[in-house]
Design a protein around this motif. Structure first.
Motif, PDB file in Angstrom:
ATOM      1  N   TYR A 213     -21.231  14.422  -4.108  1.00  0.00           N
ATOM      2  CA  TYR A 213     -21.127  12.967  -4.181  1.00  0.00           C
ATOM      3  C   TYR A 213     -21.010  12.357  -2.789  1.00  0.00           C
ATOM      4  O   TYR A 213     -20.752  13.040  -1.806  1.00  0.00           O
ATOM      5  CB  TYR A 213     -19.939  12.546  -5.037  1.00  0.00           C
ATOM      6  N   ILE A 214     -21.166  11.034  -2.727  1.00  0.00           N
ATOM      7  CA  ILE A 214     -20.981  10.260  -1.503  1.00  0.00           C
ATOM      8  C   ILE A 214     -19.665   9.512  -1.627  1.00  0.00           C
ATOM      9  O   ILE A 214     -19.409   8.854  -2.636  1.00  0.00           O
ATOM     10  CB  ILE A 214     -22.133   9.252  -1.306  1.00  0.00           C
ATOM     11  N   THR A 215     -18.837   9.605  -0.594  1.00  0.00           N
ATOM     12  CA  THR A 215     -17.573   8.860  -0.607  1.00  0.00           C
ATOM     13  C   THR A 215     -17.203   8.522   0.835  1.00  0.00           C
ATOM     14  O   THR A 215     -18.055   8.525   1.727  1.00  0.00           O
ATOM     15  CB  THR A 215     -16.461   9.663  -1.319  1.00  0.00           C
ATOM     16  N   ASN A 216     -15.940   8.208   1.095  1.00  0.00           N
ATOM     17  CA  ASN A 216     -15.494   7.850   2.439  1.00  0.00           C
ATOM     18  C   ASN A 216     -14.061   8.320   2.652  1.00  0.00           C
ATOM     19  O   ASN A 216     -13.494   8.983   1.784  1.00  0.00           O
ATOM     20  CB  ASN A 216     -15.616   6.332   2.656  1.00  0.00           C
ATOM     21  N   ASP A 217     -13.484   7.967   3.787  1.00  0.00           N
ATOM     22  CA  ASP A 217     -12.169   8.508   4.171  1.00  0.00           C
ATOM     23  C   ASP A 217     -10.977   7.693   3.669  1.00  0.00           C
ATOM     24  O   ASP A 217      -9.837   7.971   4.050  1.00  0.00           O
ATOM     25  CB  ASP A 217     -12.073   8.609   5.699  1.00  0.00           C
ATOM     26  N   SER A 218     -11.206   6.695   2.839  1.00  0.00           N
ATOM     27  CA  SER A 218     -10.093   5.870   2.380  1.00  0.00           C
ATOM     28  C   SER A 218      -9.043   6.703   1.651  1.00  0.00           C
ATOM     29  O   SER A 218      -9.373   7.522   0.785  1.00  0.00           O
ATOM     30  CB  SER A 218     -10.599   4.764   1.454  1.00  0.00           C
ATOM     31  N   SER A 219      -7.772   6.478   1.994  1.00  0.00           N
ATOM     32  CA  SER A 219      -6.670   7.226   1.376  1.00  0.00           C
ATOM     33  C   SER A 219      -6.035   6.489   0.208  1.00  0.00           C
ATOM     34  O   SER A 219      -5.320   7.077  -0.598  1.00  0.00           O
ATOM     35  CB  SER A 219      -5.586   7.513   2.416  1.00  0.00           C
ATOM     36  N   GLY A 220      -6.250   5.164   0.135  1.00  0.00           N
ATOM     37  CA  GLY A 220      -5.606   4.356  -0.902  1.00  0.00           C
ATOM     38  C   GLY A 220      -4.230   3.849  -0.519  1.00  0.00           C
ATOM     39  O   GLY A 220      -3.622   3.067  -1.256  1.00  0.00           O
ATOM     40  N   LYS A 221      -3.712   4.273   0.641  1.00  0.00           N
ATOM     41  CA  LYS A 221      -2.336   3.911   1.020  1.00  0.00           C
ATOM     42  C   LYS A 221      -2.154   2.410   1.196  1.00  0.00           C
ATOM     43  O   LYS A 221      -1.131   1.847   0.793  1.00  0.00           O
ATOM     44  CB  LYS A 221      -1.936   4.649   2.292  1.00  0.00           C
ATOM     45  N   MET A 222      -3.147   1.741   1.811  1.00  0.00           N
ATOM     46  CA  MET A 222      -3.001   0.310   2.057  1.00  0.00           C
ATOM     47  C   MET A 222      -3.008  -0.473   0.746  1.00  0.00           C
ATOM     48  O   MET A 222      -2.165  -1.343   0.519  1.00  0.00           O
ATOM     49  CB  MET A 222      -4.125  -0.169   2.976  1.00  0.00           C
ATOM     50  N   GLY A 223      -3.947  -0.156  -0.123  1.00  0.00           N
ATOM     51  CA  GLY A 223      -4.015  -0.856  -1.398  1.00  0.00           C
ATOM     52  C   GLY A 223      -2.777  -0.648  -2.246  1.00  0.00           C
ATOM     53  O   GLY A 223      -2.262  -1.591  -2.863  1.00  0.00           O
ATOM     54  N   PHE A 224      -2.284   0.580  -2.275  1.00  0.00           N
ATOM     55  CA  PHE A 224      -1.090   0.852  -3.069  1.00  0.00           C
ATOM     56  C   PHE A 224       0.141   0.166  -2.476  1.00  0.00           C
ATOM     57  O   PHE A 224       1.033  -0.262  -3.206  1.00  0.00           O
ATOM     58  CB  PHE A 224      -0.864   2.353  -3.175  1.00  0.00           C
ATOM     59  N   ALA A 225       0.201   0.060  -1.153  1.00  0.00           N
ATOM     60  CA  ALA A 225       1.305  -0.663  -0.514  1.00  0.00           C
ATOM     61  C   ALA A 225       1.274  -2.140  -0.919  1.00  0.00           C
ATOM     62  O   ALA A 225       2.318  -2.756  -1.174  1.00  0.00           O
ATOM     63  CB  ALA A 225       1.223  -0.524   1.001  1.00  0.00           C
ATOM     64  N   ILE A 226       0.081  -2.704  -0.986  1.00  0.00           N
ATOM     65  CA  ILE A 226      -0.065  -4.108  -1.404  1.00  0.00           C
ATOM     66  C   ILE A 226       0.362  -4.268  -2.860  1.00  0.00           C
ATOM     67  O   ILE A 226       1.067  -5.227  -3.214  1.00  0.00           O
ATOM     68  CB  ILE A 226      -1.519  -4.572  -1.207  1.00  0.00           C
ATOM     69  N   ALA A 227      -0.060  -3.347  -3.703  1.00  0.00           N
ATOM     70  CA  ALA A 227       0.310  -3.422  -5.119  1.00  0.00           C
ATOM     71  C   ALA A 227       1.820  -3.368  -5.305  1.00  0.00           C
ATOM     72  O   ALA A 227       2.398  -4.144  -6.081  1.00  0.00           O
ATOM     73  CB  ALA A 227      -0.357  -2.283  -5.887  1.00  0.00           C
ATOM     74  N   LYS A 228       2.465  -2.470  -4.577  1.00  0.00           N
ATOM     75  CA  LYS A 228       3.922  -2.341  -4.680  1.00  0.00           C
ATOM     76  C   LYS A 228       4.621  -3.604  -4.196  1.00  0.00           C
ATOM     77  O   LYS A 228       5.568  -4.095  -4.825  1.00  0.00           O
ATOM     78  CB  LYS A 228       4.404  -1.140  -3.863  1.00  0.00           C
ATOM     79  N   ALA A 229       4.147  -4.147  -3.070  1.00  0.00           N
ATOM     80  CA  ALA A 229       4.761  -5.358  -2.531  1.00  0.00           C
ATOM     81  C   ALA A 229       4.572  -6.540  -3.479  1.00  0.00           C
ATOM     82  O   ALA A 229       5.488  -7.359  -3.670  1.00  0.00           O
ATOM     83  CB  ALA A 229       4.163  -5.674  -1.155  1.00  0.00           C
ATOM     84  N   ALA A 230       3.395  -6.643  -4.086  1.00  0.00           N
ATOM     85  CA  ALA A 230       3.144  -7.735  -5.035  1.00  0.00           C
ATOM     86  C   ALA A 230       4.060  -7.629  -6.243  1.00  0.00           C
ATOM     87  O   ALA A 230       4.584  -8.630  -6.743  1.00  0.00           O
ATOM     88  CB  ALA A 230       1.682  -7.711  -5.472  1.00  0.00           C
ATOM     89  N   LYS A 231       4.262  -6.399  -6.723  1.00  0.00           N
ATOM     90  CA  LYS A 231       5.183  -6.187  -7.832  1.00  0.00           C
ATOM     91  C   LYS A 231       6.598  -6.604  -7.442  1.00  0.00           C
ATOM     92  O   LYS A 231       7.296  -7.269  -8.212  1.00  0.00           O
ATOM     93  CB  LYS A 231       5.154  -4.703  -8.233  1.00  0.00           C
ATOM     94  N   ASP A 232       7.023  -6.232  -6.235  1.00  0.00           N
ATOM     95  CA  ASP A 232       8.356  -6.588  -5.759  1.00  0.00           C
ATOM     96  C   ASP A 232       8.522  -8.101  -5.640  1.00  0.00           C
ATOM     97  O   ASP A 232       9.635  -8.619  -5.734  1.00  0.00           O
ATOM     98  CB  ASP A 232       8.632  -5.938  -4.400  1.00  0.00           C
ATOM     99  N   MET A 233       7.423  -8.807  -5.422  1.00  0.00           N
ATOM    100  CA  MET A 233       7.468 -10.262  -5.285  1.00  0.00           C
ATOM    101  C   MET A 233       7.349 -10.969  -6.631  1.00  0.00           C
ATOM    102  O   MET A 233       7.255 -12.191  -6.684  1.00  0.00           O
ATOM    103  CB  MET A 233       6.361 -10.744  -4.346  1.00  0.00           C
ATOM    104  N   GLY A 234       7.323 -10.190  -7.706  1.00  0.00           N
ATOM    105  CA  GLY A 234       7.380 -10.777  -9.037  1.00  0.00           C
ATOM    106  C   GLY A 234       6.068 -10.902  -9.762  1.00  0.00           C
ATOM    107  O   GLY A 234       6.020 -11.456 -10.877  1.00  0.00           O
ATOM    108  N   ALA A 235       4.973 -10.394  -9.199  1.00  0.00           N
ATOM    109  CA  ALA A 235       3.666 -10.554  -9.823  1.00  0.00           C
ATOM    110  C   ALA A 235       3.424  -9.547 -10.935  1.00  0.00           C
ATOM    111  O   ALA A 235       4.037  -8.480 -10.974  1.00  0.00           O
ATOM    112  CB  ALA A 235       2.570 -10.421  -8.764  1.00  0.00           C
ATOM    113  N   GLU A 236       2.507  -9.893 -11.818  1.00  0.00           N
ATOM    114  CA  GLU A 236       1.942  -8.937 -12.763  1.00  0.00           C
ATOM    115  C   GLU A 236       0.770  -8.282 -12.035  1.00  0.00           C
ATOM    116  O   GLU A 236      -0.184  -8.968 -11.662  1.00  0.00           O
ATOM    117  CB  GLU A 236       1.453  -9.640 -14.024  1.00  0.00           C
TER     118      GLU A 236
END
Length: 408
Positions: A213-236
């Motif tokens: 397959y074709i992919t890239n080096d993204s680890s997902g760490k940045m996106g997951f950090a954003i998701a966690k912070a959004a949850k902490d700020m009260g978002a769904e």
């Protein structure tokens, strides 16, 4: 930031234990109430008396050495801690933490505490790179343990490479930033209450055949950090993620996908009633025109693979957005501002978060990032080297202010 904070400092048995004395001293100078727990191996390198003199508190190393009959020491320390910091953290202690072992005072306290845990690994370069150690650290990170990556240089064993305990001054700065961010997080609680947030994360996978397959080096760490912070700020929060090095936060709705098309469809399921969409995923620009049903066999010296464009998720969302606040990411290697501004306009995004992935501290798999945030008027904010958790909180604070009608 450290005044009045109770920090349990765990010192394990590596030559870098001598640096822990300086670290203890600097934490105390910053106003922290430091309680030191040493392993038996650590006492082969430095004495309890040293840490007692520096911390002005008793030093613990024996689970059964109960000095105050009114409390159980390891439970009391676990409950009182605002932060548990292990420096240096040996491969052995990291393994104990990963697998839940509790055979000494420090590992027992770690199992009992609900406080945030931060570790600073220090060991031989080959030990640090060993798959078992790396797997244990990834497991701990997925549980929320914070890592202070070791530095590179001449090690006590004579090797040169990654494995040297980070300098005490730097560790103190990391601890200070942690408490500053925590304070900011408390202040930011509720900023996104009632908002529906979609975050994409990781890299997409475009199949060539069942095994390639074709992919890239993204680890997902940045996106997951954003998701966690959004949850902490009260978002769904709804996370759509592809290939990642780490697991998504456990307290958000998360859907794993493979291709760009899969990710687009999953995002559309929540798009209409979303308030904020953050496209942090690294989506493949092209995919094989034909995906072979069975493994392609080698034939000849060359092979031509025809590629076609994938769906541009950010662009498609930009065309159809109504009330949604749309944030895109731009991973660049040169002319960052030029490409970020161009992407913002072409994709009709509200903000673009851009970074130079070749810069030290800003790469795909790094725990830190260096980003610039742009809107239609130009640069909104340039962030220095920060943890991805810190970047996430600041980015969401900017977005929340703009969504509420006040520029930040």
């Amino acid at each position: 930031m450290l005044t009045g904070k109770t920090i349990v400092l765990g010192v394990t048995g590596g030559i870098a234990a001598f640096k822990a004395a300086s670290l203890c001293s600097k934490l105390v100078q910053k106003g922290a109430d430091v309680h030191v727990i040493m392993t038996e191996s650590a006492k082969q390198f430095i004495t309890e008396l040293t840490f007692q003199s520096l911390s002005k508190n008793p030093v613990y190393s024996d689970t059964f050495d109960e000095r105050d009959p009114s409390v159980v020491s390891h439970i009391h320390l676990a409950d009182e801690a605002d932060l548990v910091l292990i420096a240096p953290a040996t491969a052995n202690m990291i393994a104990k933490m990963a697998h839940g072992l509790a055979d000494d005072m420090l590992s027992t306290t770690l199992l009992a505490t609900e406080a945030p845990v931060m570790i600073a690994p220090a060991m031989n370069v080959h030990m640090y790179a060993h798959p078992a150690v790396q797997a244990n650290m990834r497991l701990l990170e997925s549980r929320g343990v914070m890592m202070i990556e070791p530095g590179e240089g001449l090690l006590a064993c004579g090797y040169v490479g990654k494995g040297r305990l980070e300098e005490p001054e730097t560790i103190v700065q990391v601890v200070e930033r942690f408490f500053a961010a925590r304070n900011e997080s408390v202040q930011g609680q509720g900023l996104l209450r009632g908002k529906k947030v979609i975050v994409t994360s990781g890299g997409t996978v475009e199949r060539i055949d069942p095994v390639r397959y074709i992919t890239n080096d993204s680890s997902g760490k940045m996106g997951f950090a954003i998701a966690k912070a959004a949850k902490d700020m009260g978002a769904e929060v709804h996370v759509v993620y592809g290939h990642t090095d780490v697991e998504p936060p456990s307290d958000v709705d998360a859907v794993k996908v493979q291709s760009a098309e899969d990710m687009y469809r999953a995002v559309l399921e929540h798009w209409e009633d979303s308030d904020l969409v953050i496209k942090a995923a690294a989506v493949a620009d092209y995919r094989p025109k034909v995906t072979a049903a069975s493994k392609m066999k080698k034939s000849g010296d060359t092979m031509t693979l025809e590629l076609v464009k994938t769906v541009d998720i950010l662009e498609e969302l930009g065309k159809t957005k109504t009330k949604q606040f749309l944030i895109g990411f731009a991973a660049e290697t040169n002319d960052v501002e030029k490409y970020a501004q161009d992407k913002l306009k072409r994709k009709n995004a509200d903000l673009i978060v851009a970074n130079d992935v070749t810069a030290e501290g800003a790469g795909f798999r790094s725990d830190t990032n260096i980003v610039q945030v742009y809107d239609a008027g130009g640069l909104v904010e340039q962030m220095p080297v920060m943890t991805k958790d810190e970047v996430a909180r600041r980015l969401l604070t900017i977005a929340a202010a703009r969504m509420n009608g006040a520029l930040s």
